[in-house]
Design an enzyme around this catalytic site. Structure first.
Site, PDB file in Angstrom:
ATOM      1  N   ARG A  69       0.979  -1.451  -0.128  1.00 28.93           N
ATOM      2  CA  ARG A  69       0.201  -0.002   0.190  1.00 28.93           C
ATOM      3  C   ARG A  69       0.707   1.189  -0.002  1.00 28.93           C
ATOM      4  NH1 ARG A  69      -2.181   0.907   4.311  1.00 28.93           N
ATOM      5  NH2 ARG A  69      -1.599  -0.648   5.795  1.00 28.93           N
ATOM      6  N   TYR A 197      -0.958  -4.037  -6.871  1.00 27.98           N
ATOM      7  CA  TYR A 197      -0.758  -4.583  -5.578  1.00 27.98           C
ATOM      8  C   TYR A 197      -2.046  -4.562  -4.794  1.00 27.98           C
ATOM      9  CZ  TYR A 197      -0.091  -5.352  -1.024  1.00 27.98           C
ATOM     10  OH  TYR A 197      -0.210  -5.872   0.495  1.00 27.98           O
ATOM     11  N   GLY A 199      -3.587  -4.586  -1.783  1.00 30.07           N
ATOM     12  CA  GLY A 199      -4.143  -3.381  -0.980  1.00 30.07           C
ATOM     13  C   GLY A 199      -4.463  -2.191  -1.557  1.00 30.07           C
ATOM     14  N   LYS A 206      -9.618  -2.181   1.792  1.00 23.75           N
ATOM     15  CA  LYS A 206      -9.269  -1.100   2.698  1.00 23.75           C
ATOM     16  C   LYS A 206     -10.088  -0.002   2.233  1.00 23.75           C
ATOM     17  CE  LYS A 206      -7.146  -3.617   5.437  1.00 23.75           C
ATOM     18  NZ  LYS A 206      -5.961  -3.686   6.169  1.00 23.75           N
ATOM     19  N   HIS A 226     -10.882  -1.316  11.925  1.00 20.70           N
ATOM     20  CA  HIS A 226      -9.705  -2.539  11.505  1.00 20.70           C
ATOM     21  C   HIS A 226      -9.652  -3.454  12.528  1.00 20.70           C
ATOM     22  CE1 HIS A 226      -5.289  -2.446  10.194  1.00 20.70           C
ATOM     23  NE2 HIS A 226      -6.005  -3.498   9.542  1.00 20.70           N
ATOM     24  N   SER A 248      -1.060  -2.858  11.859  1.00 19.41           N
ATOM     25  CA  SER A 248      -0.494  -3.961  10.880  1.00 19.41           C
ATOM     26  C   SER A 248       0.846  -4.561  11.788  1.00 19.41           C
ATOM     27  CB  SER A 248       0.130  -3.210   9.707  1.00 19.41           C
ATOM     28  OG  SER A 248      -1.061  -2.877   8.776  1.00 19.41           O
ATOM     29  N   CYS A 250       0.669  -6.445  13.909  1.00 19.35           N
ATOM     30  CA  CYS A 250       0.625  -6.643  15.487  1.00 19.35           C
ATOM     31  C   CYS A 250      -0.088  -7.781  16.131  1.00 19.35           C
ATOM     32  CB  CYS A 250       0.302  -5.472  16.184  1.00 19.35           C
ATOM     33  SG  CYS A 250       1.561  -4.108  16.053  1.00 19.35           S
ATOM     34  N   GLY A 251      -0.633  -8.472  15.100  1.00 21.43           N
ATOM     35  CA  GLY A 251      -1.240  -9.951  15.576  1.00 21.43           C
ATOM     36  C   GLY A 251      -2.683 -10.410  15.442  1.00 21.43           C
ATOM     37  N   ASP A 277      -9.399  -9.044  10.089  1.00 22.57           N
ATOM     38  CA  ASP A 277      -9.069  -7.638   9.473  1.00 22.57           C
ATOM     39  C   ASP A 277      -9.797  -6.570   9.561  1.00 22.57           C
ATOM     40  OD1 ASP A 277      -6.777  -6.459   8.730  1.00 22.57           O
ATOM     41  OD2 ASP A 277      -7.528  -6.064   6.621  1.00 22.57           O
ATOM     42  N   ASN A 369       6.395  -8.323   2.162  1.00 21.09           N
ATOM     43  CA  ASN A 369       4.908  -8.026   2.147  1.00 21.09           C
ATOM     44  C   ASN A 369       4.315  -8.974   1.240  1.00 21.09           C
ATOM     45  OD1 ASN A 369       2.535  -6.607   3.090  1.00 21.09           O
ATOM     46  ND2 ASN A 369       2.561  -5.569   1.072  1.00 21.09           N
ATOM     47  N   SER A 370       4.988 -10.267   0.889  1.00 18.86           N
ATOM     48  CA  SER A 370       4.137 -11.314   0.215  1.00 18.86           C
ATOM     49  C   SER A 370       3.110 -11.703   0.874  1.00 18.86           C
ATOM     50  CB  SER A 370       5.184 -12.323  -0.211  1.00 18.86           C
ATOM     51  OG  SER A 370       5.707 -13.070   0.790  1.00 18.86           O
ATOM     52  N   ARG A 371       2.074 -12.008   0.135  1.00 19.20           N
ATOM     53  CA  ARG A 371       0.756 -12.351   0.654  1.00 19.20           C
ATOM     54  C   ARG A 371       0.128 -13.590   0.160  1.00 19.20           C
ATOM     55  NH1 ARG A 371      -1.534  -8.321   4.525  1.00 19.20           N
ATOM     56  NH2 ARG A 371       0.008  -6.951   4.700  1.00 19.20           N
ATOM     57  N   ASP A 498      -1.178 -18.621  23.819  1.00 17.49           N
ATOM     58  CA  ASP A 498      -1.184 -18.488  25.543  1.00 17.49           C
ATOM     59  C   ASP A 498      -1.940 -17.171  25.607  1.00 17.49           C
ATOM     60  OD1 ASP A 498      -0.041 -20.627  26.870  1.00 17.49           O
ATOM     61  OD2 ASP A 498       1.881 -20.137  25.838  1.00 17.49           O
TER      62      ASP A 498
HETATM   63  N1  GTP Z   1       5.659 -12.095  20.511  1.00 21.23           N
HETATM   64  C1  GTP Z   1       4.769 -12.192  19.727  1.00 21.23           C
HETATM   65  N2  GTP Z   1       4.672 -11.937  18.413  1.00 21.23           N
HETATM   66  C2  GTP Z   1       3.344 -12.135  17.760  1.00 21.23           C
HETATM   67  C3  GTP Z   1       2.171 -12.419  18.694  1.00 21.23           C
HETATM   68  N3  GTP Z   1       1.131 -12.456  17.769  1.00 21.23           N
HETATM   69  C4  GTP Z   1       1.670 -12.131  16.298  1.00 21.23           C
HETATM   70  N4  GTP Z   1       2.809 -12.208  16.517  1.00 21.23           N
HETATM   71  C5  GTP Z   1       3.891 -11.551  15.304  1.00 21.23           C
HETATM   72  O1  GTP Z   1       3.222 -10.510  14.849  1.00 21.23           O
HETATM   73  C6  GTP Z   1       3.652 -10.099  13.424  1.00 21.23           C
HETATM   74  C7  GTP Z   1       2.436  -9.962  12.444  1.00 21.23           C
HETATM   75  O2  GTP Z   1       1.267 -11.131  12.962  1.00 21.23           O
HETATM   76  P1  GTP Z   1      -0.261 -10.956  11.953  1.00 21.23           P
HETATM   77  O3  GTP Z   1      -1.029 -11.640  12.713  1.00 21.23           O
HETATM   78  O4  GTP Z   1       0.019 -11.374  10.573  1.00 21.23           O
HETATM   79  O5  GTP Z   1      -0.840  -9.381  12.032  1.00 21.23           O
HETATM   80  P2  GTP Z   1      -1.619  -8.722  11.519  1.00 21.23           P
HETATM   81  O6  GTP Z   1      -2.346  -7.597  12.183  1.00 21.23           O
HETATM   82  O7  GTP Z   1      -2.884  -9.718  11.112  1.00 21.23           O
HETATM   83  O8  GTP Z   1      -1.070  -8.040  10.116  1.00 21.23           O
HETATM   84  P3  GTP Z   1      -1.713  -7.145   8.590  1.00 21.23           P
HETATM   85  O9  GTP Z   1      -2.274  -8.160   7.849  1.00 21.23           O
HETATM   86  O10 GTP Z   1      -0.437  -6.515   8.070  1.00 21.23           O
HETATM   87  O11 GTP Z   1      -2.954  -6.349   9.331  1.00 21.23           O
HETATM   88  C8  GTP Z   1       3.886 -11.888  13.062  1.00 21.23           C
HETATM   89  O12 GTP Z   1       5.435 -11.867  12.820  1.00 21.23           O
HETATM   90  C9  GTP Z   1       3.570 -12.611  14.182  1.00 21.23           C
HETATM   91  O13 GTP Z   1       4.403 -13.919  14.349  1.00 21.23           O
HETATM   92  C10 GTP Z   1       2.242 -12.715  19.889  1.00 21.23           C
HETATM   93  O14 GTP Z   1       1.281 -12.979  20.843  1.00 21.23           O
HETATM   94  N5  GTP Z   1       3.582 -12.515  20.581  1.00 21.23           N
HETATM   95  O1  OAA Z   2      -4.101  -3.630   2.740  1.00 19.83           O
HETATM   96  C1  OAA Z   2      -3.138  -4.129   2.564  1.00 19.83           C
HETATM   97  O2  OAA Z   2      -2.333  -4.269   1.744  1.00 19.83           O
HETATM   98  C2  OAA Z   2      -3.030  -5.609   3.633  1.00 19.83           C
HETATM   99  C3  OAA Z   2      -3.512  -5.387   4.890  1.00 19.83           C
HETATM  100  O3  OAA Z   2      -4.269  -6.098   5.365  1.00 19.83           O
HETATM  101  C4  OAA Z   2      -2.854  -4.208   5.836  1.00 19.83           C
HETATM  102  O4  OAA Z   2      -2.027  -3.554   5.140  1.00 19.83           O
HETATM  103  O5  OAA Z   2      -3.543  -4.025   6.877  1.00 19.83           O
HETATM  104 MN    MN Z   3      -4.821  -5.311   7.919  1.00 20.57          MN
END
Ligand code: GTP
Ligand code: OAA
Ligand code: MN
Length: 588
Positions: A69, A197, A199, A206, A226, A248, A250-251, A277, A369-371, A498
């Site tokens: 994006r 791309y 996004g 989005k 979000h 983004s 953050c899990g 998401d 950022n491969s998806r 956990d």
């Molecule tokens: N230490 C730690 N890392 C975590 C945890 N949950 C997720 N992660 C890491 O955080 C990163 C992002 O996780 P995603 O679940 O893909 O994050 P997302 O918010 O869905 O990301 P977008 O798709 O970009 O919006 C990855 O590298 C995970 O391994 C957790 O509980 N602890």
């Molecule tokens: O929109 C995208 O490219 C992928 C996505 O979920 C984000 O960035 O939060």
């Molecule tokens: Mn997202």
């Protein structure tokens, strides 16, 4: 094909502007989609993968300058600049239309215009909305067909209504200097040019489901956020739903699909995924807040996804999935990415399509950022309510970010208004790997900084209004932080599965079944109320990551004050009051 006059008039307009050789209306039928896959394979736009190991799966590569994006080229084109607000780029709408139409004019010449009717949300749900996207890219058609509900049913539901969103995508030139992702919230219009791309071009995601929808939500009294949505089933078979907003990386996807620790699964606890998401939420007839996932698939980050970190996400990609910018293993025609396993292929092509040896190369094979684009129904833990037209009732809203210190593992806001404050001060720290400057706090309110389609000050106000509408039926609001670091820079809390231990406490708080300690920032668990059974983790360490350090929080309050200045007189008085009372509590 529809007889809707407003749709047909716009399609005529698009034909005149883009001058395609032909127009193909997407009905989402398997025959039509399969023919498009075959056509894309014949031109090299898609590569068909090993159909025994990965049935229905394909690989696509974007241009190397078109992989993510582009926030600096994303615009909110409201009539008044003030309505885009201090956190968005703005363009005057008439100038923007002229510029974009000039760029797109004639660009489908010799090509096909695909018309995609799609529903965000279960078809016919009162919470769903309909859009039309025109594109000259088969990749976009195939991805939209996974990410949204596409086809004739959608048009039947729309009927003659004019309540639908226009989306124009033209991949006319891939010059990044001419790339624009523009939103016209007052006109229900999205125009995206010069990108391929996901996004930027899967306009339902989005662009519509967050930027346009957040504005519609403000006007119509609902919320587009979000957020992931998950259901937590207890041994009695009762399911409670929570939604959670994290920035983004953050899990969100990880939490949405988590597998509880063994001690819980043995007793019959389960987690069900509704969305990973985006959440659309509205007050239901019973007064509670009900949420749907407007999407139909997952557009997830590939690197780091593996059988340990997220088995449910990995399983979701085993069929009918489109991979973008990952490694192609030439030996068996499968895909690979960093963090999939410790066995990278030697005879392979990297994400750019260049020869690549995973054993000897110092360069990454997959783009960071491969998806993967995977149907949600592939997910082993997909919720039985995924298609429910009424959505699911939300008991708790969780905010979270990546903070090395300051923010405890979990705390509960004092009430809704205080919860809005907690969301507004959300922040995540940049990591050493990403920028070099470690621990820099970047504010990302409600994880919506890049996705709010109007003035963020007004967006905060809307959150307060929703609190009034929901009253005592409003979800409880919490904040979590899985990312506290020790002195050596290691994560203290084990995280992932956990995190269920924290979710359990959150649900107990919603049910009024557990006490808590009041601190300056809100309610924090008593350490003995977080179940550590089966986990090698000391209660003293838990106490450490639950502690609220008033000195650190006083510094935090200064940062918040600075951040709030950005909003000028658009900052709701409630937030200024919340900050003042936080400071007062900290000084005691
Ligand atoms: N230490 C730690 N890392 C975590 C945890 N949950 C997720 N992660 C890491 O955080 C990163 C992002 O996780 P995603 O679940 O893909 O994050 P997302 O918010 O869905 O990301 P977008 O798709 O970009 O919006 C990855 O590298 C995970 O391994 C957790 O509980 N602890
Ligand atoms: O929109 C995208 O490219 C992928 C996505 O979920 C984000 O960035 O939060
Ligand atoms: Mn997202």
């Amino acid at each position: 094909m529809t007889t809707n006059k407003s749709v047909l008039a716009w399609i005529d307009e698009m034909k005149a502007l883009l001058t395609p050789d032909k127009v193909v209306w997407i009905d989402g039928s398997e025959a039509q989609i399969e023919a498009l896959r075959a056509e894309a394979c014949s031109t090299g736009e898609l590569i068909k993968l090993n159909q025994e190991k990965l049935p229905g799966c394909y690989l696509h590569r974007t241009k190397v300058n078109d992989v993510a994006r582009v926030e600096d080229r994303t615009f909110i084109c409201s009539r008044k600049e003030e309505d885009a607000g201090p956190t968005n780029n703005w363009k005057e709408p008439q100038e923007a239309y002229k510029m974009l139409f000039d760029i797109a004019r004639g660009s489908y010449k010799g090509r096909t215009m695909y018309v995609i009717p799609y529903s965000m949300g279960p078809v016919g749900s009162p919470l769903a909305k309909i859009g039309y996207e025109v594109t000259d890219s088969i990749y976009v058609v195939l991805n939209m067909n996974i990410m949204t509900r596409v086809g004739a049913e959608v048009e039947k539901v729309l009927g003659d209504s004019e309540d639908w969103i226009k989306g124009l995508h033209a991949k006319c030139d891939i010059d990044p200097e001419k790339r624009y992702i523009c939103h016209f919230p007052e006109d229900n219009y999205i125009i995206s040019v010069n990108s391929g791309y996901g996004g930027n071009v899967l306009l339902g995601k989005k662009c519509f489901a967050l930027r346009i929808a957040s504005y519609l939500g403000k006007c119509e009294g609902w919320m587009a956020e979000h957020m992931l949505i998950l259901g937590i089933e207890n041994p009695q078979g009762e399911v409670k739903y929570v939604s959670a907003a994290f920035p983004s990386a953050c899990g969100k996807t990880n939490l949405a699909m988590l597998i509880p620790p063994e001690g819980y699964t043995k007793n019959g606890y389960k987690v069900w995924t509704v969305g990973d998401d985006i959440a659309w939420m509205r007050k239901g007839e019973d007064g509670r807040l009900w949420a749907i996932n407007p999407e139909y698939g997952f557009f997830g980050v590939a690197p780091g996804t593996n059988v340990k970190s997220n088995p449910n996400a990995l399983q979701s990609t085993k069929k009918d999935t489109i991979f973008t910018n990952v490694v192609l293993n030439l030996d068996d025609n499968t895909v690979w990415w960093e963090g999939l396993d410790k066995n990278p292929p030697e005879n392979a092509l990297n994400w750019k399509g260049e020869p690549w040896n995973g054993k000897t190369s110092t360069e990454k094979g997959a783009h960071p950022n491969s998806r993967f684009t995977a149907p949600a129904k592939n997910c082993p833990c997909i919720s039985s309510e995924f298609d429910a037209v009424s959505g699911v009732p939300i008991s708790a809203i969780i905010f979270g970010g990546r903070r090395a210190q300051t923010t405890p593992l979990v705390y509960q806001s004092r009430d809704w208004d205080n919860g809005v404050f907690v969301g507004s001060i959300m922040a995540s720290e940049t990591t050493a790997a990403a920028t070099g400057a470690v621990g820099v706090v970047r504010r990302d309110p409600m994880a919506m900084l890049p996705f709010c389609g109007y003035n963020m000050g007004d967006y905060f106000k809307h959150w307060f209004e929703m609190g009034e509408v929901l009253g005592d039926k409003a979800p409880k609001i919490f904040n979590v932080n899985w990312f506290r670091l020790d002195e050596d820079g290691n994560f203290i809390w084990p995280g992932f599965g956990d995190n269920f231990r924290v979710l359990e406490w959150i649900i107990k708080r919603c049910e009024g079944k557990v006490d808590a300690d009041e601190t300056a920032i809100g309610y924090v668990p008593k350490a003995e109320d977080i179940n550590l059974e089966g986990l090698d983790f000391s209660i003293d360490t838990l106490r450490d990551i639950l502690a609220v350090d008033n000195d650190l929080w006083s510094k935090e309050a200064e940062g918040i004050e600075e951040f709030y200045k950005k909003f000028g007189d658009k900052l709701p008085k409630e937030l200024a009051d919340q900050l003042a009372s936080l400071k007062e509590r900290l000084s005691k």
